[in-house]
Design an enzyme around this catalytic site. Structure first.
Site, PDB file in Angstrom:
ATOM      1  CE  LYS A 106      -4.615   0.869   0.503  1.00  0.00           C
ATOM      2  NZ  LYS A 106      -5.483  -0.059  -0.190  1.00  0.00           N
ATOM      3  N   GLY A 242     -20.598   6.697   3.446  1.00  0.00           N
ATOM      4  CA  GLY A 242     -19.574   7.098   2.202  1.00  0.00           C
ATOM      5  C   GLY A 242     -20.223   7.215   0.888  1.00  0.00           C
ATOM      6  CE1 TYR A 243     -24.489   7.701  -2.476  1.00  0.00           C
ATOM      7  CE2 TYR A 243     -24.057   9.218  -4.018  1.00  0.00           C
ATOM      8  CZ  TYR A 243     -24.849   8.186  -3.692  1.00  0.00           C
ATOM      9  OH  TYR A 243     -25.915   7.900  -4.305  1.00  0.00           O
ATOM     10  N   GLY A 244     -18.122   7.977  -1.971  1.00  0.00           N
ATOM     11  CA  GLY A 244     -17.034   7.963  -2.936  1.00  0.00           C
ATOM     12  C   GLY A 244     -17.111   6.889  -4.158  1.00  0.00           C
ATOM     13  CG  ASN A 245     -15.202   4.231  -7.292  1.00  0.00           C
ATOM     14  OD1 ASN A 245     -15.273   2.799  -7.216  1.00  0.00           O
ATOM     15  ND2 ASN A 245     -14.824   4.620  -8.366  1.00  0.00           N
ATOM     16  CB  ALA A 246     -16.504   1.655  -2.495  1.00  0.00           C
ATOM     17  N   GLY A 247     -18.855   3.551  -2.196  1.00  0.00           N
ATOM     18  CA  GLY A 247     -20.279   3.761  -1.657  1.00  0.00           C
ATOM     19  C   GLY A 247     -21.341   4.228  -2.880  1.00  0.00           C
TER      20      GLY A 247
END
Ligand code: GLU
Length: 444
Positions: A106, A242-247
């Site tokens: 990472k 969460g509302y990024g790419n995944a959410g």
């Protein structure tokens, strides 16, 4: 990003728990509890106003017993080595659990990408690759996108590495733009893989989730022609933090791939919104794109991001950052199933509480493994210079996610007498594979 919690200590506690169950010896355990290589770099970058700023970056190569290290690069103002070490360890278990020929790694850079122009981002991306070029490579360490890095950043990084090498090396980095050797299906792979696991977990727990088989492998641009629909009877309620790419893609896919899902709450860094009749993806995502936050969506009640976690829903999807479900709020979680699309959202104390309440947690390194799995497919396509269509990518992703889920269920059964939780079961499957490779190679 970690606050008062050490994410890496949490991971070490989980390794200890697993080591006890597997009866690992001291040297093996010691090797599993620390990264093999930790790199810290300070990079001068020219800013648009002519000044030079020094950015600190990290790359942790945790364990490469199963293959070259693999894992994302985060850009965040609160980036820190503790979290990167933890996430590199998680990548090791993730790749092992999915049976990918990779170890775990990472990286991260301390920066606020929201305050950088596109050209500053490009110079930072290239500086990072120059600083670490000797340690990266398609057979050494293969980065990918993560929090606040995207396909464009990956493409600049691939280009810089190719310039240094003297020829095109698309296989050095995954998550690139399609035209630069990216894979179809990589952009929604984390959420899509999460939905495949969700389907299996719901089947296992008999939650009555109804799948629309005809849409499972449809590309995002085809799915997006399907309007929001209200589910009929037997609704399964979902909350997403969460509302990024995944959410955001979990909101999109859960309401398209399943017939009876109703997403009643979502949140982002500015707060949460709730509507018991459901939040339509197309409208909420438009408000997010236009105003910067979901909280400006009007037909909803404003709640806090923490309250989103505690709603009486069937399925909870943490898709934000680490340490969200802790010893403090775990007893108030009411979902039957928690699907961890974020990395490290649950602390070990919370794990124990959720397990004693009978809540089934699909651990991060299973739930969100779709991203790295399609990264693996991208790398394979790059190496062979032959590219697949969407359906092929999703079908293979489904097979890998489904197999991993049921292997975890098998481990749950194997250690039934020890009453282990699903995370520990996933650890058993993954760590056993890493340890077998370390033994076979003569390391321990
Ligand atoms: N950053 C993603 C993860 O945490 C993807 C890593 C990759 O594709 O290598 O799994």
């Amino acid at each position: 990003m970690t606050g008062k919690y050490s994410t890496f200590k949490n991971i070490q506690k989980q390794i200890d728990k697993c080591a006890k169950i597997l009866g690992l010896d001291g040297a093996t355990l010691a090797l599993l509890k620390e990264p093999i290589r930790t790199l810290i770099v300070n990079m001068p970058v020219k800013m648009d106003d002519g000044t030079v700023r020094i950015f600190t970056g990290f790359r942790v190569q945790y364990n490469d017993a199963l293959g070259p290290t693999k894992g994302g690069i985060r850009w965040h103002p609160d980036e820190n080595l503790d979290a990167i070490k933890a996430l590199a360890a998680l990548m090791t278990w993730k790749c092992a659990l999915l049976n990918l020929p990779y170890g775990g790694g990472k990286g991260g850079v301390i920066c606020d990408p929201k305050k950088l122009s596109a050209s500053e981002k490009e110079r930072l991306a290239r500086a990072y690759v120059r600083a670490l070029a000797g340690f990266l490579g398609p057979l050494k360490d293969i980065p990918a996108p993560d929090v606040y890095t995207d396909p464009q950043v990956m493409t600049w990084m691939m280009d810089e590495f190719s310039v240094i090498t003297g020829y095109n090396v698309p296989e050095v980095i995954t998550g690139k733009l399609l035209v630069a050797g990216g894979s179809k299906g990589r952009e929604d792979a984390t959420a899509r893989g999460g939905m495949f696991v969700l389907r299996e977990a719901a089947r296992f727990l008999e939650l009555g989730l109804m799948v629309d088989e005809s849409r499972l492998y449809m590309p995002p641009h085809v799915l997006s022609n399907i309007p929001d629909a209200s589910p009929g009877d037997d609704v399964v309620n979902v909350a997403i933090q969460g509302y990024g790419n995944a959410g955001s893609l979990a909101h999109f896919l859960a309401t398209r791939l399943f017939k009876n899902v109703r997403v009643v709450a979502v949140s982002d860094s500015k707060g949460g919104i709730f509507n018991e009749d459901g939040l339509p993806y197309s409208r909420v995502s438009r408000v997010k794109a236009e105003t910067g936050s979901v909280v400006n969506y009007e037909s909803s009640m404003k709640i806090s991001s923490e309250e989103v976690l505690e709603l009486p829903v069937d399925i909870l999807i943490p898709a934000a950052l680490e340490n969200q479900i802790t010893g403090k709020n775990a007893s108030r979680i009411k979902a039957k199933l928690v699907l961890e699309l974020a990395n490290g959202p649950t602390t070990p104390e919370a794990d124990d509480i959720l397990h004693s309440k009978g809540i089934f947690v699909v651990p991060d390194f299973l739930a969100n493994a779709g991203g790295v799995t399609v990264s693996y497919f991208e790398w394979v396509q790059n190496l062979s210079r032959y590219y697949w269509d969407y359906e092929e990518v999703y079908r293979r992703l489904d097979a890998k996610m489904t197999r991993a889920f049921w292997e975890v269920v098998e481990a749950l059964k194997e250690f039934k007498d020890k009453n282990i939780d699903p995370r520990t079961a996933a650890y058993v499957v993954a760590v056993r594979r890493v340890v077998e490779a370390m033994k076979a190679r003569g390391w321990v």
